[in-house]
Each structure stands twice: as structure tokens, then as C-alpha cells.
Design a protein around this motif. Structure first.
Motif, short mmCIF file in Angstrom:
data_model
loop_
_atom_site.label_atom_id
_atom_site.label_comp_id
_atom_site.label_asym_id
_atom_site.label_seq_id
_atom_site.Cartn_x
_atom_site.Cartn_y
_atom_site.Cartn_z
N TRP A 23 0.83 -1.21 0.00
CA TRP A 23 0.00 0.00 0.00
C TRP A 23 0.87 1.26 0.00
N GLN A 24 1.89 1.26 0.81
CA GLN A 24 2.76 2.43 0.93
C GLN A 24 3.63 2.63 -0.32
N GLY A 25 3.73 1.60 -1.13
CA GLY A 25 4.48 1.74 -2.38
C GLY A 25 3.69 2.46 -3.46
N MET A 26 2.43 2.75 -3.20
CA MET A 26 1.60 3.48 -4.16
C MET A 26 1.75 4.98 -3.95
N GLN B 239 -3.46 6.35 -3.53
CA GLN B 239 -4.04 5.91 -2.26
C GLN B 239 -5.35 6.62 -1.98
N GLU B 240 -5.39 7.92 -2.26
CA GLU B 240 -6.61 8.67 -1.99
C GLU B 240 -7.77 8.14 -2.83
N LEU B 241 -7.49 7.79 -4.08
CA LEU B 241 -8.54 7.24 -4.92
C LEU B 241 -9.07 5.92 -4.36
N ALA C 280 -9.66 3.26 5.49
CA ALA C 280 -10.93 3.86 5.09
C ALA C 280 -12.09 3.17 5.80
N GLU C 281 -13.15 3.92 6.00
CA GLU C 281 -14.34 3.36 6.63
C GLU C 281 -15.22 2.75 5.55
N ARG C 282 -15.63 1.52 5.77
CA ARG C 282 -16.50 0.84 4.80
C ARG C 282 -17.86 0.55 5.43
#
Length: 367
Positions: A328-331, A336-338, A365-367
Motif C-alpha cells: 500500500w505504501q508503495g503506491m 491511495q486517496e482514490l 478507510a471506513e466501509r
């Protein structure tokens, strides 16, 4: 003897990149094009014309007599299933019968000059001059309004130019003319020219309906099932579109089977729709199968944002949060925001529920 100018048309929109996807920004957006609209057009070649298929969309393949998409046999009865929100989705059984009071369609142009006009249009289209071809096809439909392939070829150019509403109307006219042609010719009749391109036009209209941004894909599902039934054998292009329509409709079991059949026909070439197939397997609880497919996609498309997000979600599902966070942090932050936005994942990328839930464990993120 002059052969009829058989259509080599029929563009087919193939799934893989959101129809409403944001513009391509460096490092962001549908550069990979996997979960939404990946446009793939298929055309049937005219036996008396040396034409290659052409469009503004990706992955054009002027191969095979018919076209690109192929699907496994569809159910012959309507299917009802509970969707994610508990509502019942029913896919209507496709019915191919001649409509009432419709002009009988023709598949051959008798007039030599009009045949020449149609030939000029197909040449313009094959050269990439879509708007010039469109103007000529419009002339053909006005001068020979009963000619099936004048309307279907016109629809192809309208799709390429982005006029989806007119394209759908033109495909529908071609389908109605083709149906009436078939209904007017007895089964045991010989020597009469039959409209044998119905499955191609149904596939194109179904793919268009699947990718034009509408939320209800039941009509697309019906068209694609009809295309599969008319095709009569598994077809790589139909299978991808049909599986996608079934996936969006919550018919994950059927989607898994059709994706698997399509993959078996392309097992030596990893293509973007494999990512969708992996997500469907995850939705069905097949974590190993999902990981296997998505990892193979990652090898070929290592920089694709959606692939990296999917790998992060799958690692989280396995309990490897450290690995998931590293991926994830490699993005890029903008990526990430998208992928943290539920609207983007559901409406733009059409991720299934389990994948969205797992990604939220990583993104916060909240799902």
C-alpha cells in the motif's frame, strides 16, 4: 458473380477500465485499465474486401471470422439471485424473435453503386478515418434503410466517436432488421441470404450497455447471453463480457465459471481481466485461487495501481498486514486517496464487497 459486401464490423467493448474513469495522470488513473472499460472492437471481414479492423480503442484484433469475445453457454432460463443489498436481481431470458410490423431486413445491396458506397465507407473506417466513414454509413442507411450491416457499421463508428445513445439505437435497428430477415425465411429454405451476424451485433450492443455508465446491467446481461447462445460455442470475447455482467449483477458463481473458461482459452497470455477473475474467486472464498491469478497479473503489470491495491487487499485477507502495508505504501499518495474512496471502488472500479472490505483494513478507510 459479385459476393455480398458482408460486414466485417462489430466493435466490441471489452471490460477492463472504468467507463467513467478519471483522466490519466502520471502514476494515477486507468493506465492499467482492468476493472471497468477496456475497449476492444471486433469486426467481421467482408470476403470481397481487404479490410483490417480499426478503432480508437485498445486491443483490436481483426482475427477470426466472427469476433473477439467468447462466453460459455448461458443459462436458458431466467436467473434470480440476491444482490449485496438483499434485493433480487433477475436476468431475463433473451428472446430472439422477429418484432411485429418491422420491415424485413436485407443483408445484400442489389445496386452496384450503393455497394460501392458501402465499400468506400468500410475502407475509410479501416484507415482510421472514422468520421468520414460515419458520414458514408449514414448515407447508406438513408438510401438502403433495410440493409442490416449499414446500421451495424454505423453503430461501430458512433461508439468510436463516443455517441453511445445513437450507437445503441443503430445497433437496435440492425438487430430488429436481422430478426425480421431471419423470421421471413423458412428454416428449410435454400438460396436466400440470411442474416447470420446476429450474435456479433448482440455482443456489441451488450458490451456497449455494459460499459456506458448505466447502473442497471440487466439489458447488457440479456444481450450477452443471447450472443453466447447464438454463437453456439465458447468464445473468448463473449465470455469476458458475460462474466463481467454477471459479476456486476452479483452472480459470482456464474461469473467465476465464465472467467475460468476465458482464462483457459488464454492461459499462455496474462491479460487484465484475470484481475477481475481473481476478485470473483475471493468473493467466493477461494483465497488461494484469487492470489494465484492476481500474482500472475502483478508479474506482467507491476506498476498498475489497481493491481497493487488488490495485492494489498489479498495480503490483508491472509493476515499479512506488514506485507499489505508495504504494498500500500508503495503506491503514490494520489493513488491511495482514490482507492480509499468507497465511491471510486464501487462506482468507478466496481470492486466486489470482500475486496473492498479487505482493502479498508490496509487503507484505514471506513466501509
Amino acid at each position: 458473380m459479385v459476393l455480398p459486401p458482408r460486414v466485417r464490423n462489430i466493435p466490441v467493448l471489452m471490460i477492463s477500465c472504468v467507463s467513467a474513469a478519471p483522466p490519466c495522470v502520471p502514476g494515477i488513473g486507468p493506465a492499467f485499465c482492468s476493472p471497468g472499460l477496456s475497449h476492444s472492437f471486433h469486426r467481421r471481414r467482408a470476403p470481397n474486401l481487404r479490410l483490417a479492423s480499426t478503432s480508437h480503442f485498445d486491443d483490436i484484433r481483426p482475427d477470426r471470422r466472427g469476433f473477439l469475445f467468447s462466453f460459455a453457454a448461458a443459462a436458458s432460463v431466467p436467473v434470480s439471485v440476491s444482490a449485496e443489498d438483499g434485493s433480487v436481481i433477475t436476468a431475463p431470458e433473451p428472446v430472439i424473435t422477429a418484432p411485429v410490423d418491422v420491415t424485413v431486413g436485407e443483408v445484400y445491396i442489389e445496386d452496384a453503386e450503393l455497394r460501392k458506397l458501402f465499400g468506400e465507407a468500410t475502407v475509410k473506417e479501416s484507415q482510421g478515418n472514422v468520421m468520414a466513414a460515419q458520414r458514408l454509413y449514414l448515407k447508406v442507411t438513408k438510401l438502403v434503410p433495410k440493409f442490416v450491416f449499414g446500421w451495424s457499421n454505423l453503430a461501430n463508428t458512433q461508439v468510436v466517436s463516443g455517441d453511445f445513445e445513437k450507437a445503441e439505437a443503430s445497433y437496435t435497428t440492425a438487430i430488429n432488421l436481422c430478426r425480421s430477415n431471419l423470421a421471413s425465411i423458412p428454416e428449410d429454405s435454400f438460396g436466400k441470404r440470411k442474416c447470420d451476424g446476429m450474435y456479433l451485433i448482440m455482443l456489441n450492443r451488450g458490451a456497449l450497455r455494459l460499459n456506458d455508465g448505466r447502473t442497471d446491467v440487466s439489458e447488457a446481461l440479456s444481450d450477452l447471453r443471447a450472443a453466447e447462445r447464438l454463437r453456439g460455442r465458447p468464445d473468448f470475447v463473449i465470455l469476458q463480457n458475460l462474466a463481467r455482467a454477471e459479476e456486476i449483477s452479483g452472480l459470482y458463481g456464474a461469473a467465476d465459471r465464465n472467467y475460468a473458461t476465458a482464462i483457459s482459452m488464454t492461459s499462455n497470455e496474462v491479460v487484465p481481466f484475470w484481475l477481475r477473475a481473481g476478485m470473483v474467486k475471493m468473493e467466493l472464498g477461494d483465497q488461494i485461487g484469487a492470489f494465484d491469478l492476481v500474482r500472475r497479473v502483478e508479474v506482467k503489470f507491476p506498476e498498475a495501481p489497481e493491481v497493487n491495491a488488490a495485492i494489498a487487499a489479498l495480503l490483508a485477507a491472509k493476515g499479512d498486514m506488514d506485507g499489505a502495508k508495504r504494498k500500500w505504501q508503495g503506491m503514490y499518495p494520489a493513488q491511495q486517496e482514490l482507492f480509499k474512496t468507497d465511491e471510486y471502488l464501487t462506482k468507478k472500479m466496481s470492486w466486489p464487497p470482500v475486496m473492498r472490505k479487505n482493502l479498508a483494513l490496509v487503507s484505514g478507510a471506513e466501509r
